[in-house]
Design an enzyme around this catalytic site. Structure first.
Site, PDB file in Angstrom:
ATOM      1  N   GLU A  62     -31.462  41.858  31.988  1.00  0.00           N
ATOM      2  CA  GLU A  62     -31.929  40.723  30.968  1.00  0.00           C
ATOM      3  C   GLU A  62     -33.139  40.738  30.714  1.00  0.00           C
ATOM      4  OE1 GLU A  62     -30.192  37.051  32.372  1.00  0.00           O
ATOM      5  OE2 GLU A  62     -30.273  36.490  30.550  1.00  0.00           O
ATOM      6  N   GLU A 117     -27.218  31.241  40.648  1.00  0.00           N
ATOM      7  CA  GLU A 117     -26.870  32.951  40.197  1.00  0.00           C
ATOM      8  C   GLU A 117     -25.313  33.087  40.592  1.00  0.00           C
ATOM      9  OE1 GLU A 117     -29.142  34.092  38.504  1.00  0.00           O
ATOM     10  OE2 GLU A 117     -30.673  32.741  38.983  1.00  0.00           O
TER      11      GLU A 117
HETATM   12  N1  PHE Z   1     -30.601  35.028  33.927  1.00  0.00           N
HETATM   13  C1  PHE Z   1     -31.600  34.503  35.047  1.00  0.00           C
HETATM   14  C2  PHE Z   1     -31.195  33.214  35.257  1.00  0.00           C
HETATM   15  O1  PHE Z   1     -31.289  32.260  34.784  1.00  0.00           O
HETATM   16  C3  PHE Z   1     -32.971  34.672  34.462  1.00  0.00           C
HETATM   17  C4  PHE Z   1     -33.646  35.798  34.219  1.00  0.00           C
HETATM   18  C5  PHE Z   1     -33.875  36.040  32.962  1.00  0.00           C
HETATM   19  C6  PHE Z   1     -34.069  36.754  35.148  1.00  0.00           C
HETATM   20  C7  PHE Z   1     -34.440  37.223  32.400  1.00  0.00           C
HETATM   21  C8  PHE Z   1     -34.615  37.826  34.755  1.00  0.00           C
HETATM   22  C9  PHE Z   1     -34.770  38.193  33.199  1.00  0.00           C
HETATM   23  O2  PHE Z   1     -30.681  33.104  36.331  1.00  0.00           O
HETATM   24 ZN    ZN Z   2     -29.443  31.361  34.734  1.00  0.00          ZN
END
Ligand code: PHE
Ligand code: ZN
Length: 848
Positions: free
Chosen positions: A122, A291
């Protein structure tokens, strides 16, 4: 426009990729990735565009036929297969690429951390792994084969085979590439299991490096608590037989919700009483929950495009905040969350980086993982919940899961489920998602013949690129108290929809004292003429715990603002604090929250908001002076609390003992301004847990003392980088301003300081940026040093360099001398050749 992605340009991907099969031949310098994509064209005549960056293409074939350079276009952003060369029906595309994980310091894609391989995809990391439509609306089934001699080889979903030097994984749930994960290393598991309410037995593992196994129990327990809570509160069960969490030392963010294989920054997994503070425990539990909750809000239902990021993040933060409130902290949680929202999101909304929770343009999506998307996004969900009530909210969420499971959705889809279940028109409410800025509510009141009238007007100041701000739909929770402190009107949610509105309450025997914006029912700034005596009354009598705290906070802030302008302290405030210290009925954690003074940045923001030019040195002096006054005036009572609420017995991170430790440290902070640090030194010497050890050390450092204790701490913990981050953070954030730049320069040039590890430089740069008077030094030395650091970091890790640049988001608040220095620093960064897209976008917006 130059490198800008627009929401209005969204088009569905013209191909479906039902399944993808990946083989990884792991090697630090030359990993081979073989990908097989099963593709079905959805739109005749469309070219196939696959993203890919920093990949060496080894081979490419279509239905088994090798393609040669004339068959495709390859540039630094990816690979295009022209429509003319593509079959009209389903086809199979195979690629082989080479990548170098050991050289990947940006920590996006496949990289190495302490000898283990891991991934972060991500938002757009997958394009650093292989050629693929790297966008969240392309969802496929992933099959993964990993070849490596390392003992533990993990990917998403379920294990389907393994042998010497290889393992295969299959994820039955279609997912976008950003949720892909792979881990390989010498890892040890702490394991448990969870049986879902429909009887599925799930194996749980927390994987860490050898030696860290004894610090995983808390995280494992937190995972089980999260699973239970999501079944009870949202009716959501886990959907695989296995849930893996891996702790890695080098990680750009907190953690990542990859399907069935969450990857965590090790500081958000590892906890022992000796090495983690109460706050660390609380955060670990919250992030594990966050998470885990993404499995439904993010993974099963994902985002159509990255503009919709708050669809998963705002909702999931709202869910994790509710979880912590339910399992741990009660009303105190709201106080903590609002304090954090104001410190980070209000600050963002008031400066050059202001943007809506759902932006409509970006250059670099990594720069939109912000307090606005996360924390304000959560507030917006909370407002929907308070407008619809608990049953209405649950009905909307049930429909959301029902209707959109397996889809990639938008904010429009989200709002529609609330409209459909409630029958209400939420088009005005939607402005919360599409417009930036913090609305300001101005409240006046009248009382006559038993009728009390509140007149409320709302305005939202312009933000960059958004001049016109129509009125918002705002839930305003209010209660009324009688002059003797009884509640005469219980909490009622008023709905504001117009620029100006009035609300009447009839049949009141006396002029009431209003308690407005209870529970912080909307992320707004409340402006109402009030007296210190009235705030003190609310601090003593309000039935809403949030507003009790808020009254004390307002008193403290106003006193500090007056003192920073050279006026005296308010007696009402000093007396109110005296009553609070002595109030043994009140929850210790709540008293601690009330005793903590607003930080220097908050005072500066408040002064700026009323048209003053804040002086960082005067603010610091005022805050220290007020602490001393409190210590002098209430010394005996403070000492009594300090002596009586020591927590004995084995350590527990639960809210009860943690609240008592917090109260004791809040009291100690005041006493330390008077006793020369004697009590803090004694606490440091006898502390058996990190909360008290670092708590005492922080206070000593803030007094310009503690050299001996810093050395002792370093001697004890030099082998534990996570603990040493606290030591660095303490010095960066709390060293008196005249010595701060010198101190952090020394820490940043020490041989053991690793500029490639985000936790290291976050502790140092983040600490220094939080040192308000040190960072905003009038000679510009703080800004210059910080700019040097960002330039050093950018070539290694652009994403984090860009995030850290937000230290500069408030420079317009200060005097012209400081402004000139800040502009010089930003201009120097902007003029540096080869700047990353991440940092270039940020400095452009910060300076603009
Ligand atoms: N999606 C993750 C979270 O909010 C955050 C994240 C974004 C981690 C981009 C890594 C890179 O839990
Ligand atoms: Zn998140």
């Amino acid at each position: 426009m130059d490198g800008v992605t627009l929401l209005s340009d969204y088009k569905p991907y013209p191909f479906e990729i039902a399944s993808v099969s990946l083989t990884f031949r792991l090697d630090p310098a030359a990993t081979r990735v073989l990908a097989t994509l099963d593709v079905t064209p959805r739109q005749p005549g469309a070219d196939m565009v696959l993203q890919g960056e920093d990949l060496t293409l080894i081979s490419l074939s279509l239905d088994g036929r090798a393609l040669v350079p004339g068959d495709y276009l390859l540039d630094e952003t990816g690979l295009t297969l022209p429509a003319a060369g593509l079959p009209a029906g389903p086809f199979r595309l195979q690629t082989e690429v080479e990548i170098a994980p050991a050289a990947n310091t940006a920590l996006e894609g496949l990289y190495m951390s302490n000898g283990m391989y891991c991934t972060q995809c991500e938002a757009e990391g997958f394009r650093h792994i292989t050629f693929y439509p790297d966008r969240p609306d392309v969802m496929s089934r992933f099959h993964v084969r990993i070849e490596s001699d390392l003992p533990v080889l993990l990917s998403n979903g379920n294990p389907v085979g393994q042998g010497p030097g290889w393992a295969e994984w299959d994820d039955p749930w279609p997912k976008p590439a950003y949720l892909f994960a792979l881990v390989a290393g010498d890892l040890r598991a702490t394991s448990g299991s969870f049986t879902t309410r429909s009887g599925r037995k799930v194996d749980l593992n927390i994987w860490v490096r050898p030696g860290d196994e004894d610090r995983c129990d808390f995280a494992l327990g937190a995972l089980a608590r999260s699973m239970t809570w999501d079944e009870e509160a949202y009716g959501r069960e886990y959907d695989l037989d296995l849930f893996n969490i891996v702790a890695v030392d080098d990680f750009n963010m907190g953690a990542m919700e990859n399907k069935g294989l969450n990857i965590f920054n090790s500081k958000l997994v590892l906890a022992s009483p000796e090495t983690a503070t109460d706050t660390d425990y609380e955060r670990i539990e919250a992030v594990i929950a966050h998470e885990y909750f993404h499995n439904w809000t993010g993974n099963r239902i994902t985002c159509r495009d990255w503009f919709q990021l708050c669809l998963k993040e705002g909702l999931t933060v709202y869910r994790d905040q509710s979880f912590t409130r339910d399992v741990r902290l009660g009303g105190l949680k709201r106080i903590e969350d609002v304090a954090a929202l104001r410190a980070r999101q209000f600050r963002e909304d008031a400066g050059p980086l202001a943007h809506p929770p759902r932006p409509d343009r970006y250059k670099e999506i990594n720069n939109f993982y912000t307090a606005t998307v996360y924390e304000k996004g959560a507030e917006v969900v909370g407002m929907l919940a308070s407008l619809l009530g608990p049953e209405g909210y649950r009905a909307a969420l049930d429909l959301y899961f029902d209707r959109h499971d397996g889809q990639a959705c938008t904010i429009e889809d989200w709002i529609k489920v609330f409209e459909d279940t409630s029958g209400r028109d939420l088009s005005q409410f939607k402005l919360w998602y599409t417009q930036a800025g913090t609305p300001k509510l101005t409240v006046t009141e009248a009382y006559e013949n038993g009728t009390y009238t509140l007149e409320v007007s709302q305005t939202t100041p312009p933000t960059p690129g958004e001049e016109v701000k129509p009125p918002r739909h705002i839930p305003l929770a209010v209660g009324l108290l009688s002059p003797n402190g009884d509640e005469v009107v219980p909490t009622t949610v008023l709905e504001l929809t117009e620029a100006r509105q009035s609300f009447r309450f009839e049949g009141l025997a006396a002029r009431p004292v209003p308690s407005l914006l209870r529970g912080f029912s909307a992320p707004v700034i409340l402006d109402r003429a009030t007296t210190p005596a009235e705030q003190a009354f609310l601090l003593a009598h309000d039935t809403d715990p949030f507003n009790r705290w808020e009254a004390g906070r307002t008193l403290a802030r106003q006193t500090l603002m007056a003192m920073a302008r050279g006026e005296g302290a308010q007696l009402d405030y000093l007396d109110a604090v005296g009553r609070l210290i002595a109030d043994e009925e009140a929850d210790p954690g709540f008293r601690a929250a009330c005793l903590r003074l607003p930080g220097e940045d908050e005072i500066a923001a408040a002064l700026f908001a009323r048209g003053d030019t804040p002086d960082p040195d005067a603010i610091r002096a005022a805050r220290r002076k007020l602490m001393k006054m409190l210590a002098t005036r209430h010394g005996a009572a403070l000492t009594r609390v300090y002596d009586s609420c020591a927590v004995t017995g084995p350590y527990s991170p639960d809210a009860g003992p943690a609240g008592r430790r917090a109260l004791r440290l809040a009291v100690l902070a005041l006493l330390t301004t008077e006793d020369g640090g004697a009590r803090a030194a004694a606490l440091f010497a006898e502390a058996t847990n990190m909360t008290e050890s670092i708590g005492a050390l922080n206070l000593l450092v803030a007094e310009g003392k503690g050299q001996g204790q810093l050395a002792a701490f370093a001697a004890r913990w030099s082998k534990d980088p996570l603990v040493m981050d606290k030591w660095r953070m303490a010095q960066g954030a709390l060293t008196p301003p005249e010595d701060a730049a010198e101190t952090v320069t020394r820490l940043g040039t020490a041989p053991e300081f690793d500029w490639k590890n985000p936790n290291r430089f976050r502790s140092l740069l983040g600490g220094f940026a939080a040192n308000h008077a040190g960072f905003h030094r009038v000679d510009g030395a703080g800004y210059a040093l910080y700019a040097d650091w960002l330039l050093r970091l950018d070539p290694l890790n652009p994403q984090t360099a860009a995030r850290m640049s937000t230290a500069f988001e408030t420079w317009r608040r200060y005097d012209t001398t400081r402004q000139a220095h800040a502009k010089t620093a930003l201009a120097r960064i902007a003029a540096t050749p080869g700047l990353s897209r991440d940092l270039a976008e940020m400095v452009g917006r910060l300076a603009g």
